[in-house]
Scaffold this motif. Sequence first.
Motif, PDB file in Angstrom:
ATOM      1  N   TYR A 148      -0.603  -3.011  -6.106  1.00 45.12           N
ATOM      2  CA  TYR A 148      -0.544  -2.169  -4.907  1.00 45.12           C
ATOM      3  C   TYR A 148      -1.870  -1.435  -4.721  1.00 45.12           C
TER       4      TYR A 148
ATOM      5  N   LEU B 102       7.952   4.825  -7.877  1.00 45.05           N
ATOM      6  CA  LEU B 102       8.046   4.581  -6.440  1.00 45.05           C
ATOM      7  C   LEU B 102       8.161   3.088  -6.162  1.00 45.05           C
ATOM      8  N   VAL B 103       7.347   2.280  -6.822  1.00 46.91           N
ATOM      9  CA  VAL B 103       7.416   0.831  -6.615  1.00 46.91           C
ATOM     10  C   VAL B 103       8.777   0.294  -7.063  1.00 46.91           C
TER      11      VAL B 103
ATOM     12  N   THR C 179       0.857  -1.188   0.000  1.00 49.46           N
ATOM     13  CA  THR C 179       0.000   0.000   0.000  1.00 49.46           C
ATOM     14  C   THR C 179       0.889   1.233   0.000  1.00 49.46           C
ATOM     15  N   VAL C 180       0.507   2.223  -0.802  1.00 49.63           N
ATOM     16  CA  VAL C 180       1.252   3.475  -0.908  1.00 49.63           C
ATOM     17  C   VAL C 180       0.345   4.618  -0.468  1.00 49.63           C
TER      18      VAL C 180
ATOM     19  N   PHE D 258       9.871   7.628  -0.840  1.00 51.60           N
ATOM     20  CA  PHE D 258       8.835   8.512  -1.374  1.00 51.60           C
ATOM     21  C   PHE D 258       9.212   8.997  -2.759  1.00 51.60           C
TER      22      PHE D 258
ATOM     23  N   LEU E  64      -0.712   1.914  -9.706  1.00 47.69           N
ATOM     24  CA  LEU E  64      -0.542   1.028  -8.552  1.00 47.69           C
ATOM     25  C   LEU E  64      -1.329  -0.264  -8.743  1.00 47.69           C
TER      26      LEU E  64
ATOM     27  N   LEU F  43      11.101   0.998  -4.276  1.00 43.99           N
ATOM     28  CA  LEU F  43      10.887   0.087  -3.154  1.00 43.99           C
ATOM     29  C   LEU F  43      11.565  -1.259  -3.391  1.00 43.99           C
TER      30      LEU F  43
ATOM     31  N   VAL G 143       1.707   1.521   5.338  1.00 43.01           N
ATOM     32  CA  VAL G 143       2.137   1.856   3.980  1.00 43.01           C
ATOM     33  C   VAL G 143       3.615   1.515   3.817  1.00 43.01           C
ATOM     34  N   ASP G 144       4.021   1.332   2.553  1.00 43.77           N
ATOM     35  CA  ASP G 144       5.419   1.065   2.228  1.00 43.77           C
ATOM     36  C   ASP G 144       6.155   2.315   1.769  1.00 43.77           C
ATOM     37  N   GLY G 145       5.403   3.332   1.324  1.00 46.80           N
ATOM     38  CA  GLY G 145       6.022   4.551   0.833  1.00 46.80           C
ATOM     39  C   GLY G 145       4.984   5.624   0.599  1.00 46.80           C
TER      40      GLY G 145
END
Length: 336
Positions: free
Chosen positions: A101, A312-313, A66-67, A150, A96, A316, A125-127
């Motif tokens: 995501y 972003l993913v 989840t972002v 981020f 996402l 990560l 959240v992951d970011g």
Amino acid sequence: MSRKSIQTIDDIALVAKVSKSTVSRALNDSPLVKEETKEQILAIARQHNFRLNAPARRLSLKQSCTVAFVTHAYHKDFSLDDLFTLEIMGGVSNGLYELGYDMLVIQVSPRDSDWAQQYLNSGRVDGFILLTASRKRSYIKNLVDVGAPFIAWGVSTPNQNYNTVNGDNFSGGKLATEHLIHTGRQRIAFLGGPAGELEVQLRYQGYESALQAAGIPIDPAMVVHDEYCSAAGTEAMERLLERAPDLDAVFVNSDLNAIAAIEVIRRHGKRTPEDIAVVGYDDLSIASYNQPPLTTIRQDIPLAGKLLAQNLVQFLKTGVVSQVTMPVELVVRQSA
């Protein structure tokens, strides 16, 4: 083993006569598993209607998938001023979704300095995807200080290395101003967003470059800055007309502000584009429905949202920092 007894990865491993880790890799399409073995495992899973337990898998990987999408501070009612946020959010959501995501929309209080740490520590959240223009620099400092993953929409802060996606602001300002010059305008005003924003400064530099190349002097009285909203656009255009009643064009840094400026021009008994030509910025969906339809600088907003999600993913998963500048283009309609 009966059809109903296949409930876990261990059960599949027992039937396929392989290890639990091999089953896990196969179900996640890992290249480390031979195709023949992978097909055997997937066939068993399909035969028994087996599905991975997503919450359990996320827990084992210490990921929420989840972002957080960070927006501006809360205001009471929806208005047209939310359109840019909504359009880019749609692109983020699509990007996402394609990557498996989810998106959590959060609003951050300017007085809360622990928001990023709280969301990360809770595992929610992951970011983060940062959009808001107001207080952006303080939010970025907060994220950098806690080491949060981020990505931000807009130009990166000097001497800081973090993920960004932004439009080519200098080219946008130059294209808009050159178009106005080519249509014979000589008194071209600049109605910018917040003066401290790097994007606005780059758009002004493009405007300045086009005027200088055409030998048109820059008049400080014809440069104003304000926030990105209809009310600010109205006030800024009133100031411009008071300072320079003979202006014949205006480059506005936002479609919403441009639409508000056209209404002010109308109230002053002038016509767009006959008396004052107007060029906006963004090419929001509403731009083509305005009267007159708005000439503007197009940023591909859905694509921008998708890139924010994808990059972003990618960060990560790999730790690779990306800073992407998207091209912009002039869309000629009837306002200029």
